[in-house]
Design an enzyme around this catalytic site. Structure first.
Site, PDB file in Angstrom:
ATOM      1  CG  ASN A  49      -6.768  -0.775   1.573  1.00 51.40           C
ATOM      2  OD1 ASN A  49      -6.063  -0.458   0.608  1.00 51.40           O
ATOM      3  ND2 ASN A  49      -6.267  -1.211   2.705  1.00 51.40           N
ATOM      4  CG  HIS A  92      -3.010   3.209   2.304  1.00 53.04           C
ATOM      5  ND1 HIS A  92      -3.630   2.905   1.116  1.00 53.04           N
ATOM      6  CD2 HIS A  92      -3.103   2.098   3.087  1.00 53.04           C
ATOM      7  CE1 HIS A  92      -4.078   1.672   1.175  1.00 53.04           C
ATOM      8  NE2 HIS A  92      -3.785   1.165   2.349  1.00 53.04           N
ATOM      9  CB  CYS A 116      -0.950  -0.006   1.188  1.00 51.25           C
ATOM     10  SG  CYS A 116      -1.969  -1.474   1.264  1.00 51.25           S
TER      11      CYS A 116
END
Ligand code: ACO
Length: 326
Positions: free
Chosen positions: A282, A252, A112
């Site tokens: 996500n 993020h 990520c």
């Protein structure tokens, strides 16, 4: 000194929307549980488009936004943990589809934090004088790596891509300070296997190979809050400015509660933290690029605005970049 500056953004999400109520038809969960624990309301799930398809669409839009011809690209870096194949890389597939005939291309894996690592790499290539125009992409089809019977992970993720065009500038704008870290001692917090070793010298272990994401949620939570707080402090220190000089922080997009805790522990108003995870969930390496493009589309960023981008993810990896908007 040459500086690396962002001149275009683009993003692409699959059309197919899976709401929390839709998720509740697949696993034992509810909109109330998912929304209150994570802030996520819905996510996009590919109905056949591959990571390279999402990456290509985001890249095409970023080039359009930058008013740059693909033939002027020197390098393409795609951050992904869900490539179509180990080879060719997603970036090579995109290079061919864009007609970026003189660009080098490679994929980069930092989970990520991938887009932050890719931006830092692009910035170093530009500052060294080696390249002028670089396309950076974060693209994922995480839906293919999920155990769709595991409610503790499958509700969190989505598919999507974000892209940035980064170019050389003589003005001290663009990427101002960078901080990257990794901590392999915490590698078991987030895992996704590749092909297990099997050859004439290795007896294959029994059991079905399941390349699905596993996660120690509460450990990731603590790591994420600490990382965001520490990286913000470090990039501000490196740039010799304070949080008051920052317009937005784009972390993020994993979880609303992570961002809320990080805002509190860093003493920065939550309103400065941009969030769109309610709509996309996500998307790993893609979240920051998608968020930035949305901010550009909404005209939220003006010349001279300073923003901080912060990533954290499997590895464990983490990093931040302070940007002065062009
Ligand atoms: N729906 C309903 N119940 C659920 C769900 C769900 N989707 N998922 C888990 N539960 C249940 C569990 O089974 C458990 O039930 P039990 O008490 O009967 O055993 C209960 O909820 C609590 O489970 P925990 O896993 O302890 O839940 P927790 O409070 O830690 O919340 C969460 C889980 C939201 C994932 C939290 O740990 C978190 O926010 N972690 C951060 C990690 C994260 O956001 N990861 C994203 C990917 S990582 C990255 O991007 C870097």
């Amino acid at each position: 000194m040459r500086h690396a500056t962002i001149i275009g953004t683009g993003s692409y999400l699959p059309d197919n929307i899976l709401t929390n109520d839709d998720m509740a038809k697949l696993v034992e969960t509810s909109d109330e549980w998912i929304a209150s624990r994570t802030g996520i309301k819905e996510r996009r799930i590919s109905k056949g488009e591959k990571t390279s398809d999402l990456a290509y669409e985001a890249a095409r839009k970023a080039l359009q936004n930058a008013k740059l011809d693909a033939k002027d690209l020197d390098l393409i870096i795609c951050a992904t943990i869900t490539p179509d194949s180990f080879m060719p890389s997603v970036s090579c597939i995109v290079q061919e589809r864009l007609g970026a005939s003189k660009a080098a291309a490679f994929d980069l894996t930092a989970a990520c934090t991938g887009l932050i690592y890719a931006m830092a790499t692009a910035s170093a290539f530009i500052e060294s004088g080696m390249y002028q125009n670089i396309l950076v992409i974060g693209a994922e089809t995480l839906s293919k790596t999920l155990d769709w019977t595991d409610r503790s992970t499958c509700v969190l993720f989505g598919d999507g891509a974000g892209a940035l065009v980064i170019t050389a500038s003589e003005q001290k704008k663009g990427i101002i300070s960078v901080n990257l870290l990794s901590d392999g001692s915490k590698q078991e917090y987030l895992c996704l296997s590749a092909i297990p070793l099997s050859n004439p010298f290795v007896i294959k272990e029994d059991g079905i190979f399941q390349p699905t994401i596993s996660m120690k949620g509460q450990e990731v939570f603590k790591f994420a809050v600490r990382s965001i707080t520490d990286h913000i402090k470090t990039v501000l220190l490196k740039a010799a400015i304070t949080a008051e000089d920052i317009k937005y922080i784009v972390t993020h997009q994993a979880n609303y509660r992570i961002i809320e805790h990080a805002a509190k522990s860093s003493g920065i108003p939550l309103e400065k933290f941009f969030m769109n995870l309610d709509r996309y969930g996500n998307t790993s390496a893609a979240t920051i690029g998608i968020a930035l493009d949305e901010m550009v589309q909404k005209d939220m960023l003006q010349t001279g605005d300073r923003i901080i981008l912060v990533g954290f993810g499997g590895g464990m990896t983490s990093g931040a970049i302070l940007v002065e908007w062009n």
